[in-house]
Every structure is written in structure tokens, then in C-alpha cells.
Enzyme design. Structure first.
Site, mmCIF file in Angstrom:
data_model
loop_
_atom_site.group_PDB
_atom_site.id
_atom_site.type_symbol
_atom_site.label_atom_id
_atom_site.label_comp_id
_atom_site.label_asym_id
_atom_site.label_seq_id
_atom_site.Cartn_x
_atom_site.Cartn_y
_atom_site.Cartn_z
ATOM 1 C CG ASP A 181 -8.385 -46.408 -23.413
ATOM 2 O OD1 ASP A 181 -8.146 -46.843 -22.273
ATOM 3 O OD2 ASP A 181 -7.706 -46.721 -24.408
ATOM 4 C CE1 TYR A 307 -1.831 -49.609 -22.541
ATOM 5 C CE2 TYR A 307 -2.142 -49.819 -24.909
ATOM 6 C CZ TYR A 307 -2.669 -49.700 -23.632
ATOM 7 O OH TYR A 307 -4.031 -49.663 -23.461
ATOM 8 C CG HIS A 359 -12.922 -48.798 -21.479
ATOM 9 N ND1 HIS A 359 -12.038 -48.156 -20.656
ATOM 10 C CD2 HIS A 359 -12.279 -48.959 -22.656
ATOM 11 C CE1 HIS A 359 -10.903 -47.937 -21.301
ATOM 12 N NE2 HIS A 359 -11.025 -48.405 -22.521
#
Length: 382
Positions: A181, A307, A359
Site C-alpha cells: 500500500d 491523501y 492487502h
């Protein structure tokens, strides 16, 4: 640079307040006919909250975490939390190659602990004791006990921070890097920016190139990119709000432990290889350890910063160091062609698609992943 020992010690008042909030929880009704159809399932949350309030033993988990050597260092003027675990190796064994393992979102250093055990002491798991590594596991800036930098949190800033930890703070001249990630993206940046010190990189999410303009897309590449875009239409809402309105969302999650749990377990279920049942991939104690760390440190909002600051990123240079990939099994990675990674990496030495492990592969398939990491990184020893 120096660093100092650190212990996790959540005050009793924080735990008492948490239990009181859990006791006053108001639950919503399910939106669809099927569990999880509209996100975190209310019935699952009721059971999880009941256990969190009356069965989960944070102090026992805290003691387990503190069995590892935690440290704090000041890097770039900000505190950085990390674990530093030395290799268990027999007399006469070569000097171990140090590895840095970087988690992603919505995760924490806890995700890497099964790998720490298997990489620092492989003999304990039936491996060759000569294949032991020194292992460093940071909390990425904005997570747990690591502070955000004063500048925008770009991939390059994250890579620079971790490189300074490995070289200036810990004194390693050469090291390997692993991640998934966001931690995987940073791993790629480490290899791109510091090829003289980074011996190689290992990732579970292969990188995209900075640009696809070098040559036309193949049919397989176009098919994958179209499928990824279609998947994002159903899954991308979380990143859209964290990237545009992080403070609005964080105000709710930092005040409601059940809201926080719902936001996190939704992704742990969607992105792991659990076949529809979270219990197939994670026990409740592990999930609640990670969630409680977010709660106790109040860092859910700062974990969104990567983000919000995304537009500050610049194109990443090509990755020229040796690279290995154990591709995760999750919707966003389905049918990802190796040729996409070959656009970003000039020296891919290992490519594996095991068909299991999602993940959060270090938690889901630690034996599989540690075995592939040992095979790759031992090949890079001087």
C-alpha cells in the site's frame, strides 16, 4: 542522530473513557438485504463492540507489543516511532542485511510483527539461522506515535524520512526495503532515490510507472487499467473524502470509537483474502489492537494526510535497484500484468502470484511472505 527507548502506556483514563463511550453506542440499521452490502455491517459491529467493551484485554496486548524494542527518534525535527529488532544468528554467520518494513493505510506497525519474528529468527520457524536479518519497522508519519512533518506529506518526504532513519539514526550503510500500500509506494521511492544504499525492494503491490507514454499500452495493460477504474467506482469513496474533506471525517471518527472501528474494519474485510468472513484472516484481538492504537493516539485524522497532500507529489524516477514482488490477492490487483511493473522497474528478479493473501499479507500469510522475502534478500547479501 540519537534515539531513545519507548514504551506504549495508554493511560487508564483513556481506557475508562473508551469503555464508557462503547457502552453508550447508538447503532444504525443495515441499508441492504445482505450483510456488508452497504459497508460495515451493524450486526458485526454490535458483536465487536460488545467484545471490545467486556472481553478485550488491552493491557495484555500492550504487554505483547512492549516485548519488542520500541524507540523514538527526531527526524526532520519531528518524532518518529520505530521498532528495531536485531537478528538472532549463530557464531560465524555473515553480518545481517538490515530491512525496513513499511505499513500502509489503514494499518500500523502491528501488521509487520509476524514478519519481524520470522525474519529476525528464522530458525524458530524451521528456517536457516544464517538467513536472519536486522529488522526496522517504523510508524509512518501521522500514524500512532510518529508526528507529521511540517511540509506536505509527499512520497518523497516519506522516503527521505525513512532513509534518514536507516542511515543517519541507525547507521546502516546498505539496507533492503519492503512494503505494501502506501508503505509499498514509499519502498519504491526509496529504491528510486537512494540506489547506492538500497540493496533491493520487495512489494506486494507492484508500482505503476510515472508515465505510460514511453510505449503504447498492450491489450493486457488496457484491460487491467479499465478494470481498476471500474473497481474504483465502487471502492474509491473512502479515498475521495479523505483526500478532499479529511477534517470533516476525522471530527466524527476521533470522537466515536465505533465510527472509527466501522471505518477501519470495512477495509479490512474488503481488501483481505477472507472469502467473506473477517475471521478467516484476522482474530478480533488483532483488529482491536490496531483500532485501539488509532483511538488512543488520536491519529486517524493525521493518517489521512497522505491523501490530502497527494497533489504535492512529483513524478517518481525509474526504479533501478533489484526488485521482487509477491502480488497480493485483492480486487485492485486482479490480473495485474507484470509489464506494468516493468515500465517502472528495470531489474525485476522475482515475480510471484501465490493466489492467496490480500492487502494485509504480513498478517494474513506471514510464512509465505517471509519465505519469499528471505529468498530474495539473502540473494543480495555481499
Amino acid at each position: 542522530m540519537s534515539y531513545s527507548p519507548f514504551r506504549i502506556d495508554v493511560p487508564d483514563a483513556v481506557l475508562d473513557d473508551l469503555r464508557a463511550r462503547l457502552a453508550r453506542t447508538r447503532f444504525t440499521d443495515r441499508s441492504g438485504d445482505q450483510p456488508w452490502q452497504g459497508g460495515a455491517d451493524p450486526d458485526y459491529l454490535r458483536d465487536l463492540v460488545s467484545y471490545w467493551r467486556d472481553g478485550f484485554d488491552w493491557r495484555a496486548r500492550e504487554a505483547e507489543l512492549n516485548a519488542y524494542p520500541h524507540h523514538l527518534a527526531v527526524v526532520g525535527g519531528r518524532k518518529l516511532h520505530f521498532l528495531h529488532v536485531r537478528a538472532v544468528r549463530p557464531t560465524g554467520a555473515p553480518a545481517p542485511l538490515p530491512l525496513i518494513l513499511s505499513h500502509g493505510w489503514p494499518s500500523s506497525f502491528v501488521e509487520m510483527l509476524p514478519l519481524v519474528d520470522r525474519l529476525t529468527d528464522p530458525a524458530r520457524y524451521g528456517g536457516d539461522p544464517f538467513d536472519a536479518f536486522d529488522v526496522v519497522v517504523p510508524s509512518l508519519p501521522g500514524f500512532a506515535y510518529s508526528e507529521l512533518p511540517k511540509e506536505p506529506l509527499t512520497r518523497a518526504v516519506l522516503a527521505r524520512t525513512l532513509h534518514e532513519l536507516m542511515t543517519d539514526v541507525l547507521g546502516y550503510r546498505r539496507y533492503g526495503a519492503f512494503g505494501g500500500d502506501v508503505g509499498g509506494v514509499v519502498t519504491g521511492w526509496l529504491g528510486a532515490l537512494y540506489p547506492e544504499q538500497v540493496a533491493g525492494i520487495h512489494m506486494i503491490h507492484p508500482p505503476f510507472p510515472a508515465s505510460f507514454d514511453a510505449r503504447p499500452l498492450s491489450a493486457a495493460e488496457q484491460e487491467y487499467l479499465d478494470a481498476e477504474a471500474a473497481y474504483d467506482e465502487t471502492d474509491g469513496g473512502y479515498s475521495a473524502i479523505m483526500g478532499t474533506r479529511p477534517d470533516t471525517l476525522a471530527a466524527a471518527l476521533v470522537d466515536s470509537p465505533v465510527g472509527l472501528a466501522a471505518w477501519l474494519v470495512d477495509k479490512y474485510r474488503d481488501w483481505s483474502d477472507n472469502h467473506g468472513d473477517l475471521a478467516n484472516s484476522f482474530d478480533r484481538d488483532t483488529l482491536l489492537t490496531i483500532i485501539t492504537l488509532y483511538w488512543a493516539t488520536g491519529t486517524i485524522g493525521s493518517s489521512f494526510r497522505q491523501y490530502f497532500d497527494f497533489d504535492h507529489n512529483t513524478p517518481r524516477p525509474d526504479i533501478t535497484v533489484p526488485a521482487a514482488f509477491t502480488v497480493s490477492t485483492e480486487p485492485s490487483q486482479a490480473n495485474l500484468p507484470r509489464e506494468i511493473a516493468e515500465r517502472a522497474c528495470t531489474d525485476i528478479r522475482h515475480w510471484s502470484e501465490p493466489g492467496r493473501g490480500g492487502h494485509f499479507m504480513p498478517l494474513e500469510e506471514p510464512d509465505l511472505l517471509a519465505g519469499e522475502m528471505r529468498q530474495f534478500f539473502t540473494s543480495l547479501r555481499p
